[in-house]
Design a protein around this motif. Structure first.
Motif, PDB file in Angstrom:
ATOM      1  N   ASN A  10       0.828  -1.210   0.000  1.00  0.00           N
ATOM      2  CA  ASN A  10       0.000   0.000   0.000  1.00  0.00           C
ATOM      3  C   ASN A  10       0.861   1.258   0.000  1.00  0.00           C
ATOM      4  OD1 ASN A  10      -2.493  -1.232  -0.102  1.00  0.00           O
ATOM      5  ND2 ASN A  10      -2.640  -1.422   2.123  1.00  0.00           N
ATOM      6  N   PHE A  11       1.967   1.229   0.723  1.00  0.00           N
ATOM      7  CA  PHE A  11       2.856   2.390   0.771  1.00  0.00           C
ATOM      8  C   PHE A  11       3.467   2.669  -0.603  1.00  0.00           C
ATOM      9  CE2 PHE A  11       7.168   4.127   1.308  1.00  0.00           C
ATOM     10  CZ  PHE A  11       6.836   5.337   1.912  1.00  0.00           C
ATOM     11  N   MET A  12       3.862   1.641  -1.326  1.00  0.00           N
ATOM     12  CA  MET A  12       4.527   1.814  -2.625  1.00  0.00           C
ATOM     13  C   MET A  12       3.545   2.088  -3.763  1.00  0.00           C
ATOM     14  SD  MET A  12       7.706   1.895  -2.247  1.00  0.00           S
ATOM     15  CE  MET A  12       8.296   1.769  -3.918  1.00  0.00           C
ATOM     16  N   ARG A  13       2.258   1.935  -3.526  1.00  0.00           N
ATOM     17  CA  ARG A  13       1.265   2.188  -4.571  1.00  0.00           C
ATOM     18  C   ARG A  13       1.329   3.653  -4.990  1.00  0.00           C
ATOM     19  NH1 ARG A  13      -3.311  -0.173  -2.493  1.00  0.00           N
ATOM     20  NH2 ARG A  13      -2.591  -2.091  -3.442  1.00  0.00           N
ATOM     21  N   GLY A  14       1.532   3.906  -6.257  1.00  0.00           N
ATOM     22  CA  GLY A  14       1.607   5.271  -6.773  1.00  0.00           C
ATOM     23  C   GLY A  14       3.004   5.870  -6.734  1.00  0.00           C
ATOM     24  N   ARG A  15       3.975   5.155  -6.186  1.00  0.00           N
ATOM     25  CA  ARG A  15       5.353   5.647  -6.133  1.00  0.00           C
ATOM     26  C   ARG A  15       6.068   5.288  -7.428  1.00  0.00           C
ATOM     27  NH1 ARG A  15       5.512   8.517  -1.176  1.00  0.00           N
ATOM     28  NH2 ARG A  15       4.133   7.393   0.203  1.00  0.00           N
ATOM     29  N   TYR A  16       7.177   5.975  -7.715  1.00  0.00           N
ATOM     30  CA  TYR A  16       7.891   5.762  -8.974  1.00  0.00           C
ATOM     31  C   TYR A  16       8.662   4.446  -8.990  1.00  0.00           C
ATOM     32  CZ  TYR A  16      10.622   6.707 -13.122  1.00  0.00           C
ATOM     33  OH  TYR A  16      11.191   6.620 -14.351  1.00  0.00           O
ATOM     34  N   GLY A  17       9.370   4.113  -7.915  1.00  0.00           N
ATOM     35  CA  GLY A  17      10.115   2.861  -7.859  1.00  0.00           C
ATOM     36  C   GLY A  17      11.498   2.982  -8.489  1.00  0.00           C
ATOM     37  N   MET A  18      12.072   1.841  -8.853  1.00  0.00           N
ATOM     38  CA  MET A  18      13.431   1.796  -9.404  1.00  0.00           C
ATOM     39  C   MET A  18      13.381   1.890 -10.928  1.00  0.00           C
ATOM     40  SD  MET A  18      15.788   1.558  -7.094  1.00  0.00           S
ATOM     41  CE  MET A  18      17.233   0.717  -7.664  1.00  0.00           C
ATOM     42  N   ASP A  19      14.409   2.513 -11.501  1.00  0.00           N
ATOM     43  CA  ASP A  19      14.594   2.550 -12.946  1.00  0.00           C
ATOM     44  C   ASP A  19      16.082   2.429 -13.236  1.00  0.00           C
ATOM     45  OD1 ASP A  19      15.529   5.031 -12.215  1.00  0.00           O
ATOM     46  OD2 ASP A  19      14.096   6.182 -13.390  1.00  0.00           O
ATOM     47  N   GLN A  20      16.482   2.569 -14.489  1.00  0.00           N
ATOM     48  CA  GLN A  20      17.883   2.393 -14.870  1.00  0.00           C
ATOM     49  C   GLN A  20      18.782   3.443 -14.225  1.00  0.00           C
ATOM     50  OE1 GLN A  20      15.370   2.505 -17.055  1.00  0.00           O
ATOM     51  NE2 GLN A  20      15.350   0.485 -17.998  1.00  0.00           N
ATOM     52  N   PHE A  21      18.300   4.670 -14.115  1.00  0.00           N
ATOM     53  CA  PHE A  21      19.103   5.732 -13.499  1.00  0.00           C
ATOM     54  C   PHE A  21      19.348   5.430 -12.023  1.00  0.00           C
ATOM     55  CE2 PHE A  21      19.338  10.389 -12.082  1.00  0.00           C
ATOM     56  CZ  PHE A  21      20.702  10.450 -12.334  1.00  0.00           C
ATOM     57  N   ASN A  22      18.318   4.971 -11.311  1.00  0.00           N
ATOM     58  CA  ASN A  22      18.498   4.602  -9.909  1.00  0.00           C
ATOM     59  C   ASN A  22      19.464   3.423  -9.762  1.00  0.00           C
ATOM     60  OD1 ASN A  22      17.090   6.536  -8.587  1.00  0.00           O
ATOM     61  ND2 ASN A  22      15.502   5.188  -7.813  1.00  0.00           N
TER      62      ASN A  22
END
Length: 134
Positions: A10-22
């Motif tokens: 529920n906390f991570m819902r709507g968050r950007y998360g990891m990508d190649q730059f991260n």
């Protein structure tokens, strides 16, 4: 799922998360941590903390458009060093057996085989027939 897993989902819902730059920034942070183990410099400690804070701020951000633009800028810079192009984070190799042409009717991109000479092409989108030398 247990309670913590549900809370985290529920906390991570709507968050950007990891990508190649991260991921790249995480590797740089790991390299700085290893270098700091040997060099014992205060500036490397501060750099590591700053990198990790920036990574987590990007990961937990809800501003998807800004994070996406940052990632695309990173991918375009990275492609200069890697010698390829990227689309949505996946490396795209140059297709030497086909040519991309535009339909004169609708402007849609069409992929046609190279080296066959004069060819009549029918656009699958609008049905326009046209002849081109490939």
């Amino acid at each position: 799922m247990n309670r913590f897993s549900m809370w985290l989902a529920n906390f991570m819902r709507g968050r950007y998360g990891m990508d190649q730059f991260n991921r790249f920034l995480m590797i740089v942070a790991l390299i700085v941590i290893v270098a700091d183990m040997f060099l014992r410099m205060r500036i490397l400690d501060l750099l590591t903390v700053a990198l990790l804070i920036y990574i987590y701020c990007r990961m937990f951000s809800r501003n998807h458009n800004a994070r996406y633009r940052e990632n695309q800028k990173f991918l375009s810079m990275a492609s200069r060093f890697r010698g390829g192009s990227f689309q949505r984070g996946v490396r795209v190799e140059k297709d030497r057996t086909h040519k991309i042409m535009r339909c004169p009717g609708c402007g849609e991109k069409l992929r046609v085989p190279r080296g066959v000479g004069k060819i009549e092409i029918t656009c699958p989108h609008c049905g326009t027939k046209f002849t081109k030398k490939v």
